[in-house]
Design an enzyme around this catalytic site. Sequence first.
Site, short mmCIF file in Angstrom:
data_model
loop_
_atom_site.label_atom_id
_atom_site.label_comp_id
_atom_site.label_asym_id
_atom_site.label_seq_id
_atom_site.Cartn_x
_atom_site.Cartn_y
_atom_site.Cartn_z
CE LYS A 132 -2.51 1.27 -3.60
NZ LYS A 132 -3.41 2.15 -4.33
N1 PMP Z 1 -9.39 3.89 -3.42
C1 PMP Z 1 -8.50 3.74 -4.41
C2 PMP Z 1 -9.01 3.34 -5.76
C3 PMP Z 1 -7.14 3.96 -4.19
O1 PMP Z 1 -6.26 3.81 -5.19
C4 PMP Z 1 -6.70 4.37 -2.91
C5 PMP Z 1 -5.24 4.63 -2.67
N2 PMP Z 1 -4.56 3.47 -2.31
C6 PMP Z 1 -7.64 4.50 -1.90
C7 PMP Z 1 -8.98 4.26 -2.18
C8 PMP Z 1 -7.25 4.89 -0.51
O2 PMP Z 1 -6.51 3.84 0.09
P1 PMP Z 1 -5.45 4.11 1.23
O3 PMP Z 1 -6.10 4.98 2.23
O4 PMP Z 1 -5.15 2.74 1.76
O5 PMP Z 1 -4.28 4.76 0.60
#
Ligand code: PMP
Length: 274
Positions: A132
């Site tokens: 991330k």
């Molecule tokens: N894809 C992207 C590009 C994101 O930014 C997020 C948000 N973090 C997600 C998927 C979903 O991830 P999560 O469920 O861990 O928040």
Amino acid sequence: MDLYSQSLHYGYSVFEGIRSYRTAAGTTKIFKATEHFDRLQRSAEALNLPYSWSTPELIEASYEVLKKNNLQDAYIRPVVYAPANMSFNLNTESFTTIQTWEMAPFLGDKLLKVMTSSFQRPNPKGFKIEAKAAGHYVNSILASQEAKAKGYDEALLTDMNGYIAEGPGANIFFEKSGRLYTPATGNILPGITRATVLEICEELGIPVEEGRFTPHDLSRADAAFFCGTAAEVIGWESYDDKPFPTQWKESLSRKIQQAYKDLVTEKALQLETI
Ligand code: PMP
């Protein structure tokens, strides 16, 4: 942050998006805190950012920040960023900060009109796509802004091969004839909410297939939704102007949305203990 940081100039930092909830019992609970802070560490390590914190210490700090700000239903944003260094060389230290604020569902609570983006997700051979990393979000911002400028609520991006990948800040599932489908990992951020939805499906006995799906497959779906920590589970009204045939209220997706809400607020747990 130092104005000569690689984080500011090159998008070289990592972060998390976490939510805390006021539970049915009235306590404050950070949902899947360990999973989020473990991912923060993996993201930092993937980018060679020095990382000197433990997951338990950051969880404790997050509860402290929530308490100081008098928040229960909140969004929590830890960032790991770089010191002053205008070269591309490794750093010997990193810094972190944890911010919290009240935040409504990121994509609202109404069914979404979604369009296929003209932007594709970054090539995993060019980026550590499972991290991330802040820099990846230039792609997200461009896609989301394009969709909104065209009158849609959100974008759906394909991967470099044209298969459906994810939203700018959320993963996608679609439903067809009693089964759920979601893009396999490899070209997406493997979301913690996506993993939770897979667990919910297992619990509810809903079959799920992870694989490579095209925009055409998605256009023939009965229903679809985005899921992410900030967005939670949010259904779609239409995809590329084509409405979905199944009423949201009648869909399996709606059951999953409800189960997710019950899980994060520990409503199900509360019922079990009564
Ligand atoms: N894809 C992207 C590009 C994101 O930014 C997020 C948000 N973090 C997600 C998927 C979903 O991830 P999560 O469920 O861990 O928040």
